[in-house]
Design a protein around this motif. Structure first.
Motif, PDB file in Angstrom:
ATOM      1  N   GLN A 176      66.951  35.943 114.672  1.00 40.89           N
ATOM      2  CA  GLN A 176      66.078  35.679 113.316  1.00 40.89           C
ATOM      3  C   GLN A 176      65.409  34.608 112.788  1.00 40.89           C
ATOM      4  OE1 GLN A 176      69.133  33.134 110.838  1.00 40.89           O
ATOM      5  NE2 GLN A 176      68.029  32.276 109.205  1.00 40.89           N
ATOM      6  N   ALA A 177      64.888  34.119 114.671  1.00 43.15           N
ATOM      7  CA  ALA A 177      63.754  33.623 114.758  1.00 43.15           C
ATOM      8  C   ALA A 177      62.593  34.001 114.136  1.00 43.15           C
ATOM      9  CB  ALA A 177      63.737  32.399 115.911  1.00 43.15           C
ATOM     10  N   PRO A 178      61.167  33.648 112.940  1.00 51.09           N
ATOM     11  CA  PRO A 178      60.374  34.429 113.323  1.00 51.09           C
ATOM     12  C   PRO A 178      59.255  33.748 114.883  1.00 51.09           C
ATOM     13  CG  PRO A 178      60.832  33.049 111.017  1.00 51.09           C
ATOM     14  CD  PRO A 178      61.727  32.881 112.585  1.00 51.09           C
ATOM     15  N   LEU A 179      58.388  35.129 114.971  1.00 50.57           N
ATOM     16  CA  LEU A 179      57.720  34.788 116.404  1.00 50.57           C
ATOM     17  C   LEU A 179      56.610  33.716 115.896  1.00 50.57           C
ATOM     18  CD1 LEU A 179      56.889  36.294 119.055  1.00 50.57           C
ATOM     19  CD2 LEU A 179      54.515  37.259 117.638  1.00 50.57           C
ATOM     20  N   VAL A 183      57.404  30.846 119.239  1.00 51.38           N
ATOM     21  CA  VAL A 183      56.577  30.541 120.419  1.00 51.38           C
ATOM     22  C   VAL A 183      56.177  29.002 119.881  1.00 51.38           C
ATOM     23  CG1 VAL A 183      54.171  30.150 120.782  1.00 51.38           C
ATOM     24  CG2 VAL A 183      55.389  32.007 119.946  1.00 51.38           C
ATOM     25  N   ALA A 184      56.414  27.687 118.882  1.00 51.07           N
ATOM     26  CA  ALA A 184      56.480  27.139 118.575  1.00 51.07           C
ATOM     27  C   ALA A 184      57.164  26.541 119.022  1.00 51.07           C
ATOM     28  CB  ALA A 184      56.624  26.296 117.363  1.00 51.07           C
ATOM     29  N   GLY A 185      58.346  26.754 118.972  1.00 52.83           N
ATOM     30  CA  GLY A 185      60.044  26.405 119.218  1.00 52.83           C
ATOM     31  C   GLY A 185      60.101  26.520 120.761  1.00 52.83           C
ATOM     32  N   ALA A 186      59.348  26.963 121.898  1.00 53.17           N
ATOM     33  CA  ALA A 186      59.103  26.780 123.350  1.00 53.17           C
ATOM     34  C   ALA A 186      58.251  25.843 123.266  1.00 53.17           C
ATOM     35  CB  ALA A 186      59.263  28.795 123.388  1.00 53.17           C
ATOM     36  N   ALA A 218      63.356  25.346 126.737  1.00 50.13           N
ATOM     37  CA  ALA A 218      62.286  25.783 126.126  1.00 50.13           C
ATOM     38  C   ALA A 218      63.219  27.412 125.237  1.00 50.13           C
ATOM     39  CB  ALA A 218      60.950  25.760 127.132  1.00 50.13           C
ATOM     40  N   ALA A 219      63.491  27.682 126.475  1.00 48.89           N
ATOM     41  CA  ALA A 219      64.289  29.425 126.557  1.00 48.89           C
ATOM     42  C   ALA A 219      65.356  29.191 124.659  1.00 48.89           C
ATOM     43  CB  ALA A 219      65.306  29.312 126.704  1.00 48.89           C
ATOM     44  N   LEU A 220      65.717  27.894 124.646  1.00 50.81           N
ATOM     45  CA  LEU A 220      66.575  27.534 123.159  1.00 50.81           C
ATOM     46  C   LEU A 220      65.601  27.479 121.999  1.00 50.81           C
ATOM     47  CD1 LEU A 220      69.190  25.176 124.169  1.00 50.81           C
ATOM     48  CD2 LEU A 220      69.505  27.823 124.215  1.00 50.81           C
ATOM     49  N   GLY A 221      64.639  26.534 121.968  1.00 51.36           N
ATOM     50  CA  GLY A 221      63.251  26.686 121.396  1.00 51.36           C
ATOM     51  C   GLY A 221      62.749  28.200 120.781  1.00 51.36           C
ATOM     52  N   ALA A 222      63.254  29.297 122.233  1.00 45.87           N
ATOM     53  CA  ALA A 222      62.251  30.716 121.985  1.00 45.87           C
ATOM     54  C   ALA A 222      63.700  30.924 121.170  1.00 45.87           C
ATOM     55  CB  ALA A 222      61.905  30.975 123.335  1.00 45.87           C
ATOM     56  N   TRP A 223      65.000  30.891 121.048  1.00 42.52           N
ATOM     57  CA  TRP A 223      65.366  31.840 120.601  1.00 42.52           C
ATOM     58  C   TRP A 223      66.296  31.638 119.074  1.00 42.52           C
ATOM     59  CZ3 TRP A 223      68.713  36.052 121.965  1.00 42.52           C
ATOM     60  CH2 TRP A 223      68.186  36.725 123.172  1.00 42.52           C
ATOM     61  N   GLY A 225      64.337  29.275 117.687  1.00 42.69           N
ATOM     62  CA  GLY A 225      62.298  28.304 116.697  1.00 42.69           C
ATOM     63  C   GLY A 225      63.122  26.739 116.813  1.00 42.69           C
ATOM     64  N   TRP A 226      61.768  26.170 116.591  1.00 42.12           N
ATOM     65  CA  TRP A 226      61.434  24.737 116.592  1.00 42.12           C
ATOM     66  C   TRP A 226      62.137  23.861 115.439  1.00 42.12           C
ATOM     67  CZ3 TRP A 226      60.539  21.735 112.341  1.00 42.12           C
ATOM     68  CH2 TRP A 226      59.398  22.329 111.068  1.00 42.12           C
ATOM     69  N   GLU A 227      62.641  24.870 114.849  1.00 42.29           N
ATOM     70  CA  GLU A 227      63.441  23.891 113.479  1.00 42.29           C
ATOM     71  C   GLU A 227      65.417  23.872 114.641  1.00 42.29           C
ATOM     72  OE1 GLU A 227      60.917  26.895 111.369  1.00 42.29           O
ATOM     73  OE2 GLU A 227      62.440  26.496 113.350  1.00 42.29           O
ATOM     74  N   ALA A 228      65.391  24.530 114.844  1.00 43.05           N
ATOM     75  CA  ALA A 228      66.469  24.170 115.376  1.00 43.05           C
ATOM     76  C   ALA A 228      67.144  23.121 117.079  1.00 43.05           C
ATOM     77  CB  ALA A 228      67.455  25.385 115.940  1.00 43.05           C
ATOM     78  N   LEU A 229      65.844  22.612 117.152  1.00 46.80           N
ATOM     79  CA  LEU A 229      65.173  21.544 118.550  1.00 46.80           C
ATOM     80  C   LEU A 229      66.081  20.547 118.185  1.00 46.80           C
ATOM     81  CD1 LEU A 229      61.663  22.474 119.884  1.00 46.80           C
ATOM     82  CD2 LEU A 229      64.132  23.094 120.661  1.00 46.80           C
ATOM     83  N   VAL A 230      66.256  19.481 117.544  1.00 45.86           N
ATOM     84  CA  VAL A 230      66.759  18.506 116.411  1.00 45.86           C
ATOM     85  C   VAL A 230      68.401  18.663 116.659  1.00 45.86           C
ATOM     86  CG1 VAL A 230      67.071  16.215 115.347  1.00 45.86           C
ATOM     87  CG2 VAL A 230      64.872  17.552 115.633  1.00 45.86           C
ATOM     88  N   PRO A 231      68.568  19.966 116.199  1.00 43.50           N
ATOM     89  CA  PRO A 231      69.965  19.680 116.504  1.00 43.50           C
ATOM     90  C   PRO A 231      70.357  19.892 117.413  1.00 43.50           C
ATOM     91  CG  PRO A 231      68.818  21.018 114.198  1.00 43.50           C
ATOM     92  CD  PRO A 231      67.871  20.605 114.679  1.00 43.50           C
TER      93      PRO A 231
END
Length: 290
Positions: A176-179, A183-186, A218-223, A225-231
């Motif tokens: 679901q995460a856009p590219l 990338v920003a999440g990683a 970083a890998a979790l951020g890639a899967w 997206g950056w919006e999921a990092l805080v949760p």
């Protein structure tokens, strides 16, 4: 979510998960030892180079394929029919067929956990590229969790392919995460824990975590997206606090009183896959009365 019609595909995915889980047991046990052997060989070669001595002899092959699995107590080579996921453990009653030494129940646990996660992924997405991608994600996280718990290592051989696989899955629109978000999440996942690491080290003179934690986040951020990092970081902290308190109560803390953080990042990552990052954030905030 798929319906009852997906049960045959889900059952096939669960069977595949059991087989993959059996292989993950090999990865969990051997990969850290392979890393240690490599480090020892490099150190011995460097010492020989510095002293002008003879280079060390090449060690016997030891990798994920060879040698065959055997009992650590008596050296009995494990036959193929003693290595069938879950069933062999039950048939052998959790003991070596040769010497009767106890076999850890963690072996069937890893197999059942992986099979259950594969079943869930197939129920959610079917045997599609998306479903298979999340099956692979689950398998790598299971291996990382147990390796980290045993050794406090997060091998680059697992974290880096997981990161790149997340970016590739995003680029192919399998997740679901856009590219851009991926990338920003990683990047944000790595840099955020890197900053925490250095802030803690400068303040205390101690290392609170390792670089493997940065790569895993970083890998979790890639899967996701950056919006999921805080949760994800909130959920990992909650899981870590609960487990840490339990270990403290039952006097099971390790020497030095530390609790490895990696398995809780893994737990948060799997929770994000199962429930979604937004559901995690809402649950944690409700737990704090917010």
């Amino acid at each position: 979510m798929m319906g009852l019609d997906s049960l045959p595909a889900s059952a096939l995915a669960a069977l595949l998960g059991l087989l993959i889980g059996s292989f993950l047991n090999v990865v969990i046990y051997r990969l850290p030892k392979m890393m240690e052997r490599q480090w020892s060989a490099e150190a011995a070669a460097f010492q020989a180079e510095q002293t002008g001595g003879e280079p060390p002899p090449s060690p016997e092959p030891f990798n994920l394929m060879v040698p065959r699995s055997r009992c650590p107590s008596c050296g009995h080579w494990v036959a193929w029919y003693e290595n069938v996921p879950v069933l062999s453990y039950l048939f052998l009653r959790g003991k070596c067929s040769e010497c009767g030494a106890r076999i850890s129940p963690r072996y069937p646990l890893v197999e059942l956990l992986t099979g259950g996660l594969f079943f869930w992924c197939a129920q959610q997405w079917g045997l599609t590229p998306t479903g298979l991608a999340w099956c692979g994600f689950s398998a790598v996280l299971v291996a990382l969790a147990f390796i980290y718990w045993d050794t406090t290592l997060l091998p680059d051989d697992l974290t880096l392919p997981l990161l790149w696989a997340g970016l590739l899955a995003s680029a192919l629109q399998w997740i679901q995460a856009p590219l851009v978000s991926s990338v920003a999440g990683a990047a944000a996942g790595y840099l955020s824990l890197w900053l925490v690491y250095w802030a803690f080290k400068l303040a205390t003179g101690k290392e609170g975590m390792g670089y493997g934690d940065f790569k895993l986040f970083a890998a979790l951020g890639a899967w996701f997206g950056w919006e999921a990092l805080v949760p994800i970081i909130l959920m990992s902290s909650v899981i870590g606090a609960i487990v840490g308190i339990g270990l403290k109560v039952f006097s099971r803390l390790r020497e030095g009183g530390y609790v490895p953080f990696g398995p809780f990042l893994v737990g948060a990552g799997l929770t994000a896959m199962l429930a979604g990052p937004k559901a995690i954030l809402d649950t944690v905030l409700r737990g704090f009365g917010l």
